[in-house]
Design a protein around this motif. Structure first.
Motif, PDB file in Angstrom:
ATOM      1  N   ILE A  64       0.827  -1.200   0.000  1.00 15.52           N
ATOM      2  CA  ILE A  64       0.000   0.000   0.000  1.00 15.52           C
ATOM      3  C   ILE A  64       0.867   1.259   0.000  1.00 15.52           C
ATOM      4  N   TRP A  65       2.068   1.154   0.552  1.00 16.44           N
ATOM      5  CA  TRP A  65       2.955   2.327   0.579  1.00 16.44           C
ATOM      6  C   TRP A  65       3.515   2.617  -0.807  1.00 16.44           C
ATOM      7  N   GLN A  66       3.799   1.583  -1.577  1.00 16.63           N
ATOM      8  CA  GLN A  66       4.203   1.801  -2.967  1.00 16.63           C
ATOM      9  C   GLN A  66       3.069   2.431  -3.766  1.00 16.63           C
ATOM     10  N   VAL A  67       1.844   1.964  -3.502  1.00 16.44           N
ATOM     11  CA  VAL A  67       0.678   2.560  -4.165  1.00 16.44           C
ATOM     12  C   VAL A  67       0.556   4.025  -3.805  1.00 16.44           C
ATOM     13  N   ALA A  68       0.728   4.328  -2.510  1.00 17.01           N
ATOM     14  CA  ALA A  68       0.607   5.716  -2.062  1.00 17.01           C
ATOM     15  C   ALA A  68       1.644   6.601  -2.744  1.00 17.01           C
ATOM     16  N   ARG A  69       2.890   6.124  -2.815  1.00 16.99           N
ATOM     17  CA  ARG A  69       3.936   6.913  -3.474  1.00 16.99           C
ATOM     18  C   ARG A  69       3.625   7.088  -4.955  1.00 16.99           C
ATOM     19  N   LEU A 101      -7.561  14.784  -8.709  1.00 16.14           N
ATOM     20  CA  LEU A 101      -7.915  13.388  -8.928  1.00 16.14           C
ATOM     21  C   LEU A 101      -9.411  13.180  -8.765  1.00 16.14           C
ATOM     22  N   ARG A 102      -9.988  13.777  -7.740  1.00 13.74           N
ATOM     23  CA  ARG A 102     -11.426  13.606  -7.519  1.00 13.74           C
ATOM     24  C   ARG A 102     -12.223  14.115  -8.722  1.00 13.74           C
ATOM     25  N   GLY A 103     -11.834  15.258  -9.251  1.00 11.79           N
ATOM     26  CA  GLY A 103     -12.514  15.800 -10.431  1.00 11.79           C
ATOM     27  C   GLY A 103     -12.315  14.924 -11.650  1.00 11.79           C
ATOM     28  N   ARG A 142     -10.327   6.059   2.247  1.00  8.72           N
ATOM     29  CA  ARG A 142     -10.982   7.252   2.808  1.00  8.72           C
ATOM     30  C   ARG A 142     -10.212   7.764   4.028  1.00  8.72           C
ATOM     31  N   GLY A 143      -9.800   6.830   4.903  1.00  2.00           N
ATOM     32  CA  GLY A 143      -9.025   7.252   6.074  1.00  2.00           C
ATOM     33  C   GLY A 143      -7.681   7.842   5.699  1.00  2.00           C
ATOM     34  N   ALA A 144      -7.026   7.228   4.704  1.00  8.18           N
ATOM     35  CA  ALA A 144      -5.718   7.730   4.270  1.00  8.18           C
ATOM     36  C   ALA A 144      -5.837   9.088   3.587  1.00  8.18           C
ATOM     37  N   GLU A 145      -6.949   9.314   2.889  1.00 12.82           N
ATOM     38  CA  GLU A 145      -7.180  10.642   2.302  1.00 12.82           C
ATOM     39  C   GLU A 145      -7.293  11.699   3.389  1.00 12.82           C
ATOM     40  N   ALA A 146      -8.018  11.374   4.458  1.00  9.89           N
ATOM     41  CA  ALA A 146      -8.202  12.329   5.558  1.00  9.89           C
ATOM     42  C   ALA A 146      -6.881  12.689   6.217  1.00  9.89           C
ATOM     43  N   LEU A 147      -5.943  11.746   6.217  1.00 13.52           N
ATOM     44  CA  LEU A 147      -4.622  11.971   6.808  1.00 13.52           C
ATOM     45  C   LEU A 147      -3.606  12.481   5.790  1.00 13.52           C
ATOM     46  N   GLY A 195      -9.680  11.469  -3.662  1.00 18.14           N
ATOM     47  CA  GLY A 195     -10.216  10.856  -4.878  1.00 18.14           C
ATOM     48  C   GLY A 195      -9.805   9.403  -5.019  1.00 18.14           C
ATOM     49  N   THR A 196      -8.814   8.952  -4.212  1.00 14.70           N
ATOM     50  CA  THR A 196      -8.360   7.565  -4.296  1.00 14.70           C
ATOM     51  C   THR A 196      -9.489   6.591  -3.975  1.00 14.70           C
ATOM     52  N   ALA A 197     -10.305   6.923  -2.973  1.00  9.96           N
ATOM     53  CA  ALA A 197     -11.422   6.044  -2.607  1.00  9.96           C
ATOM     54  C   ALA A 197     -12.414   5.910  -3.758  1.00  9.96           C
ATOM     55  N   GLU A 198     -12.587   6.993  -4.531  1.00 14.22           N
ATOM     56  CA  GLU A 198     -13.500   6.928  -5.675  1.00 14.22           C
ATOM     57  C   GLU A 198     -12.947   6.001  -6.764  1.00 14.22           C
TER      58      GLU A 198
END
Length: 345
Positions: free
Chosen positions: A4-9, A20-22, A298-303, A309-312
């Motif tokens: 997940i950390w590679q994905v985040a980077r 991203l959300r748009g 969603r939690g990672a977006e908040a932090l 937009g990742t959750a979408e």
């Protein structure tokens, strides 16, 4: 399998300067238009597919691995082992030999390409219109020490004008030409860059003979698949063969490898339905795993760990997985129609 950390980077690097959300909202609108009956005539389907992969690739790799394709599944094998076995089947069917030049039409992030180079000793050119995927492909190829055997051309396979006629000994297209706005045009362009007598392996997403166009249930599943995979149309086996022949190819072989008689002892969609079915199957692709991924995003977006937009994106892929399972369970859809065709001498 990426952490997940590679994905985040990767997500942060790819979408640092974009909304991203748009972009996801806009993509969802285009996908809705793609799957609506008679409502996509003015839509640029090639652009829709490119944006789909630019946005979704990082999470697709997290859930499915570096080889972003389906394969016949066997109980004694892991998903990765099954994909490797399917790539080896392709190598055998293409009769690849050291020194050959090969073109990967729609190379993704290059998982099959690296297998082909390691096991067959050939040089490969990867064609891709997604800049995001090409960046990752180059990184992984460099890490594998294969840079001198692989190069890339960032272009659409509908128009490979940068490549001369009669260049390659072999070609393969794994789940890529299903995105072609004009399948005959795509196969004609592939034929152009192949040498006379060269072989082409293709893996297409298709409607099976069990699809009933009069069934509203079947039509609904078809539309969900078109939406979820960014497809303008889902061809039948016969339509794929007809397009190959119209482009001048001789079809040597064509079969659905997703059936038990062709080697798939576990349903190809099983990893998206439950953990059972294959060895070492992970939770990631299952309905529970996908729900956890959406909640975690969603939690990672908040932090601010993941871009907003990742959750979408995760929700979009969750809906697509449900469509795959519905298509597979009804037997009206397969991602494993594989063919071997030859360009005439």
């Amino acid at each position: 399998m990426n952490s997940i950390w590679q994905v985040a980077r990767g997500l942060k690097a790819s979408y640092r300067d974009s909304d991203l959300r748009g972009r996801v909202a806009k993509l969802n609108g285009r996908l809705d238009q793609t799957s609506a009956p008679g409502d996509s005539a003015g839509l640029d389907h090639a652009e829709t597919a490119r944006e789909y992969y630019d946005i979704c690739s990082h999470l697709m790799v997290y859930g499915w691995g570096e080889s972003l394709h389906f394969a016949p599944l066997r109980r004694q094998e892991s998903l990765d082992d099954s994909k490797l076995g399917h790539q080896r089947l392709m190598i055998d069917k293409l009769d690849l030999r050291p020194g050959m030049s090969v073109i990967d039409v729609g190379c993704g992030i290059g998982g099959p390409m690296r297998t082909v180079v390691r096991e067959a000793g050939v040089k490969v050119t990867g064609i891709n219109s997604s800049e995001v995927q090409l960046v990752r492909a180059r990184q992984l190829t460099a890490e594998a020490g294969l840079t001198d055997m692989i190069d890339y051309v960032e272009t659409s396979f509908m128009d490979m004008g940068a490549i001369e006629d009669d260049t390659y000994d072999r070609a393969y297209a794994i789940e890529s030409t299903c995105h072609a706005p004009d399948k005959v045009g795509a196969f004609t362009e592939i034929s152009r860059v192949l040498k006379p007598g060269a072989l082409l392996w293709g893996q297409e997403m298709c409607l099976t003979d069990r699809f009933d166009p009069a069934s509203s249930t079947h039509r609904d599943i078809e539309r969900e698949l078109m939406r979820g995979i960014a497809l303008r149309k889902i061809a039948t086996f016969a339509e794929v063969n007809q397009a190959l022949e119209a482009a001048g190819f001789e079809v040597i072989e064509g079969k659905d490898y997703g059936t038990p008689e062709n080697g798939s002892t576990t349903p190809w969609y099983q990893p998206m339905e439950a953990r059972s079915g294959t060895r070492n199957n992970t939770l990631r692709g299952t309905p529970l795993g996908r729900r956890l991924a959406i909640a975690s995003a969603r939690g990672a977006e908040a932090l601010s760990v993941l871009p907003r937009g990742t959750a979408e994106v995760a929700k979009l892929l969750d809906r697509t997985a449900d469509a795959y399972v519905a298509g597979g369970k009804t037997g009206i859809f397969t991602p494993l129609y594989c063919f071997v065709a030859r360009k005439p001498h």
